[in-house]
Motif scaffolding. Structure first.
Motif, short mmCIF file in Angstrom:
data_model
loop_
_atom_site.label_atom_id
_atom_site.label_comp_id
_atom_site.label_asym_id
_atom_site.label_seq_id
_atom_site.Cartn_x
_atom_site.Cartn_y
_atom_site.Cartn_z
N ARG A 48 0.82 -1.21 0.00
CA ARG A 48 0.00 0.00 0.00
C ARG A 48 0.85 1.26 0.00
N LEU A 86 2.66 1.67 -3.45
CA LEU A 86 1.70 2.12 -4.46
C LEU A 86 1.39 3.61 -4.27
N GLU A 107 -3.55 2.16 -14.40
CA GLU A 107 -3.92 1.58 -13.12
C GLU A 107 -2.92 0.48 -12.79
N ARG A 165 -2.23 -2.51 -10.25
CA ARG A 165 -2.97 -3.38 -9.33
C ARG A 165 -2.03 -4.40 -8.70
N PRO A 178 -3.18 -7.14 -6.26
CA PRO A 178 -4.17 -7.80 -5.42
C PRO A 178 -3.51 -8.72 -4.40
N GLY A 207 -4.03 -3.65 -3.01
CA GLY A 207 -4.29 -2.30 -3.45
C GLY A 207 -4.15 -2.09 -4.94
N ALA A 208 -4.58 -0.91 -5.34
CA ALA A 208 -4.47 -0.46 -6.72
C ALA A 208 -4.45 1.06 -6.69
N GLN A 219 -4.16 4.67 -9.45
CA GLN A 219 -4.08 5.23 -10.79
C GLN A 219 -2.96 6.24 -10.78
N THR A 278 -12.72 -0.91 -17.40
CA THR A 278 -11.30 -1.22 -17.41
C THR A 278 -10.53 -0.05 -18.00
N VAL A 334 -3.20 -0.99 -17.86
CA VAL A 334 -3.27 -1.73 -16.59
C VAL A 334 -1.97 -2.51 -16.40
N GLU A 349 -0.57 -5.35 -13.56
CA GLU A 349 -0.99 -6.17 -12.42
C GLU A 349 0.11 -7.17 -12.08
N TRP A 407 5.84 -7.11 -6.81
CA TRP A 407 5.78 -5.65 -6.72
C TRP A 407 6.83 -5.12 -5.74
#
Length: 169
Positions: free
Chosen positions: A68, A71, A84, A86, A88, A91-92, A94, A105, A109, A111, A117
């Motif tokens: 978190r 990000l 975006e 992400r 998971p 958190g995510a 923009q 969407t 993106v 992810e 991460w």
């Protein structure tokens, strides 16, 4: 009436506690470095990666706090709504200037999982390595985070474009 802690102060307190719990699980002494958000965040991220390399399960509250906070750091350094990112289930955000995304969407993106991460954020893994090994899914013209990662380059490494002293609050 007493002042309530800000969201940033609460995040920092949670991160600091999670760091010491992760260090304890590794059999290491508590953190004694500077009590500054970026320093604590980097120390916690590196402790998580040491746990993984040592075959141990990273401390879940520490992983959540690191994801978190990193990000939030990415979004603060590169504001916007064109991409975006992400991670998971934690958190995510923009980020990046460009066409604004409001529904459905987004056009760009990225992810990945929490440990990938974290490794990207501290430079234990390069963007190219993560994409080539399919540890990151990236779609859209602005979905290349290579110029923005790592958030904290290794000592002596060149600083990525657009990064600098950030505030992980």
């Amino acid at each position: 009436m007493a002042d309530r802690p800000t969201a940033a102060q609460r995040r920092h307190t949670a991160l600091r506690s999670a760091l010491d719990e992760q260090l304890s699980a590794l059999g290491e002494p508590p953190y004694t470095g500077p009590d500054l958000p970026p320093a604590v965040l980097e120390a916690c991220a590196r402790a998580l990666l040491r746990a993984r390399r040592g075959g141990r399960e990273p401390h879940r509250p520490a992983l959540k706090a690191v994801v978190r906070a990193t990000l939030a750091e990415l979004a603060a350094r590169h504001p916007g709504q064109a991409l975006e990112v992400r991670v998971p289930p934690y958190g995510a955000v923009q980020c990046l200037e460009g066409p604004r995304h409001t529904r459905g969407t987004p056009p760009g993106v990225v992810e990945t999982d929490p440990l990938t991460w974290t490794a990207l954020a501290v430079g234990d893994l390069t963007w190219t390595e993560a994409v080539d090994s399919r540890r990151v899914s990236a779609s859209g013209v602005r979905a290349d985070l290579a110029p923005m990662l790592p958030l904290w380059p290794r000592p002596g490494a060149p600083t990525p474009v657009g990064s600098g002293p950030g505030n992980s609050d």
